[in-house]
Design an enzyme around this catalytic site. Structure first.
Site, PDB file in Angstrom:
ATOM      1  CG  HIS A 264      -2.157  -0.890   1.092  1.00 45.65           C
ATOM      2  ND1 HIS A 264      -1.929  -2.281   1.477  1.00 45.65           N
ATOM      3  CD2 HIS A 264      -3.303  -0.848   0.955  1.00 45.65           C
ATOM      4  CE1 HIS A 264      -3.004  -2.911   0.931  1.00 45.65           C
ATOM      5  NE2 HIS A 264      -3.935  -2.047   0.937  1.00 45.65           N
TER       6      HIS A 264
ATOM      7  CD  GLU B   4     -12.231  -6.247   2.288  1.00 47.29           C
ATOM      8  OE1 GLU B   4     -11.616  -5.646   1.839  1.00 47.29           O
ATOM      9  OE2 GLU B   4     -12.322  -6.363   3.688  1.00 47.29           O
TER      10      GLU B   4
ATOM     11  CB  CYS C 163     -10.422   1.952   4.834  1.00 46.83           C
ATOM     12  SG  CYS C 163     -11.435   0.476   4.754  1.00 46.83           S
TER      13      CYS C 163
END
Length: 646
Positions: free
Chosen positions: A137, A319, A415
């Site tokens: 990330h 997800e 998030c």
């Protein structure tokens, strides 16, 4: 040649004065932003420490200690700053600005000499920078901080954070690209792509657009970068720390070049951010092939993989999207961030093509699938957003344990809350746009705006009680231009009057277009009748066969056990005509609930699990439906459903 057909009005030029959204923006100002400031400073008892600000202090040399939180923890600070920037754009607040300036000073102090900025690698893994773009990330965090930098510059005129992130992105540009000696890579979690387009527009620097184009066009090509990267690391994985033989290419949309993709696959937030950046890039560069690919992916998501609330991501595994028409209601993932990413994608597609289908989806998301992620107190949040919830199953059935029956105060992976904050505070930037000769109204949000229509400054205001009432009044400022009002896809009929006289405007891609010379004092009224509607799903969507969802205007409704008792699946509805709309401000000021007739299967007088189905025993009853976005704001809710048996 750019593919932009209309530009959204800058946030600073739109003042929201709306009964619905002003309330949400008040919640953002008074609850979300202060609460999240305390959260990222580890000052909220009872929730998992964030470590986000402390990480920057350690990286800046102001404290000693170990990195805390997840590898992308920096992004929580970035999204908080972005939300603050949007708030300051429309409501100056010297104390809030002073706090934000202090955070920016801290970020600048944490940045390394060469421009590098990522507290995880600076503190925990200083020798492994840019060695795991797939999992770690770095580019995602850089993207969020770049978005914050642009937003803060546009809001305040201060360029300190902008310059910090230009140095950071310049380092990335020196590290990644087609040239020999550079990494031929791209973000594992897309986000930097759309941020680069924003940075390009803020600075005019073509190199940022070129870097975005490289990352988007390189994705999914051979040799596969993430596999090469994994090989260099000795097949070690970051998550779990074990040996990893292969990379799941579909998970982060790298299974084939983006221009060749026709079906939304993989992690739904990553997909939404990637599609947003690609649509932005296509608009800025005139890449028609990329624009057509985004249209193909848009159609797949919206017509085959999107819930009626606008939620996307139908499975907890990854997800992720699963496959066409697979939209289960009780095991859905429907991450709040994924819905927000689709708002971004819709706005970029609308910028390229003034077609109501994009604004329709944006509206559906805004009133349903995004704000459902937050309680009305602004301090409790959903990560996942189911369309059916049975509390007992969330506790005891493994397949639904990712579903929460109550919104928690925060998450270790936080998030979604700051993402909601930045979306709500930036709402005014999605309401209006303009072209050389037309002022477009995409959303019916009470507001005053100044638009640039072909070089002339046009003032436009709208008032109403949307989404509870479909009668909206517009006061167009003086000038010669076209006024285009979106006629939502849900509207059966509509009428328009100008200064009290009914008119019959032409329709262009779902917008009623009024062409004239406007004078101060003119009034346009758009009337969109809002009957209660039963909506059915395509028969290929198996989870909803024989069921209906209740809608009124843009609002999707649901049943809660707090109003209707338990065993909601025993209820059946017959006809929407018997339903009435009633104002009930108990949950939310001006909220409209729906009350109407239904049938309920009677409980059996035996404890047998099965019996012969001779005839169903039904009893008449009355049910109450509330907006889906407002569910789980009462303690006694143990069940909820959107799709009801018919």
């Amino acid at each position: 040649m750019r593919l932009v057909t209309n530009e959204f009005a800058p946030l600073k030029q739109v003042s929201v004065k709306d009964g619905f959204w002003s309330r949400y923006q008040e919640i953002a100002r008074e609850k979300i932003i202060p609460f999240q400031w305390r959260a990222i400073n580890d000052d909220v008892p009872g929730i998992e420490p964030s470590h986000a600000i402390r990480n920057f202090r350690i990286a800046a040399g102001l404290e000693e200690g170990d990195f805390g939180g997840l590898v992308f923890q920096d992004s929580d600070v970035a999204k908080w700053l972005e939300a603050v920037a949007y708030r300051l754009s429309t409501h100056p607040d010297p104390e809030l600005e002073k706090t934000a300036d202090g955070v920016i000073d801290l970020i600048a102090q944490a940045q390394e000499e060469d421009g590098y900025l990522d507290t995880f690698f600076q503190i925990a893994e200083p020798d492994r920078k840019f060695t795991n773009l797939n999992e770690c990330h770095e580019l995602y965090c850089a993207g969020h901080m770049t978005e914050a930098a642009v937003a803060y510059y546009e809001a305040t005129g201060k360029d300190k954070l902008l310059n910090v992130m230009r140095r950071c992105v310049d380092l990335i540009d020196r590290t990644i690209g087609p040239e020999e000696g550079k990494l031929h890579g791209y973000p594992g979690h897309p986000e930097l792509e759309l941020a680069l387009c924003r940075l390009y527009r803020a600075t005019g620097e073509e190199r940022y657009l070129k870097l975005c184009a490289y990352m988007i066009n390189e994705r999914g090509t051979e040799p596969f970068f993430f596999e090469e990267e994994l090989k260099k690391r000795g097949y070690t994985a970051f998550w779990g720390g074990g040996r990893q033989e292969h990379v799941d290419k579909e998970y982060n949309q790298a299974h084939k070049p983006l221009k060749k993709q026709t079906e939304a696959i993989g992690h739904s937030v990553r997909a939404g951010y990637l599609y947003t950046g690609a649509a932005d890039l296509a608009a800025e560069t005139g890449d028609g092939e990329l624009a057509r690919a985004m249209e193909t992916l848009w159609n797949n998501v919206v017509n085959r993989q999107m819930y009626i609330t606008g939620a996307v991501g139908s499975q907890v595994h990854g997800e992720a999207f699963s496959f066409d028409y697979h939209l289960p209601n009780d095991t859905v993932y429907g991450e709040t961030c994924a819905a927000i990413s689709m708002v971004f994608f819709a706005s970029r597609m609308l910028r390229m093509d003034s077609d109501r289908k994009y604004a329709d989806v944006m509206e559906r998301l805004l009133y349903n699938g995004t704000i459902s992620g937050m309680a009305l107190d602004g301090q409790h949040f959903f990560y996942t957003n189911p369309l059916a919830m049975w509390e007992e199953a969330t506790k005891r059935a493994g397949v639904t344990r990712h579903i929460r029956s109550k919104r928690p105060g925060w998450f270790g992976c936080a998030c979604c809350p700051p993402n909601l904050a930045r979306m709500i505070t930036s709402l005014g930037g999605y309401v209006y746009s303009s072209s050389d000769d037309t002022a477009y109204v995409h959303l019916y949000v009470g507001s005053d705006a100044e638009l640039d229509v072909g070089g002339q400054t046009v003032k436009l205001s709208q008032t109403g009680n949307y989404p509870w009432d479909g009668r909206i009044s517009f006061k167009p400022g003086a000038g010669k231009y076209r006024l285009a009002l979106r006629i939502p896809g849900w509207a059966r009929t509509f009428s328009v009057t100008v200064n009290g006289a009914k008119v019959s405007p032409g329709l262009e891609k779902g917008y009623a277009v009024l062409d004239g010379v406007w004078e101060d004092g003119d009034e346009v009224i758009l009337d969109l009748p809002m009957p209660v509607e039963f909506v059915e799903a395509n028969p290929l969507l198996r989870a909803d066969n024989g069921r209906v969802a209740i809608m009124r205007g843009p609002v999707v409704y649901c049943l809660e056990s707090a109003d209707n008792g338990e065993d909601l699946d025993a209820l059946q509805v017959v006809c929407a005509d018997g339903f009435r709309a009633e104002e009930d401000g108990t949950l939310f000021p001006g909220m409209v609930k729906l009350v109407g007739p239904a049938l309920r299967r009677k409980p059996w007088n035996t404890d047998a699990l099965y019996r012969r189905a001779d005839c169903a025993e039904l009893e008449e009853c009355e049910i109450t439906a509330i907006p889906y976005a407002f569910w789980d704001n009462r303690e006694d809710t143990r069940e909820m459903i959107v799709w009801i048996r018919k």
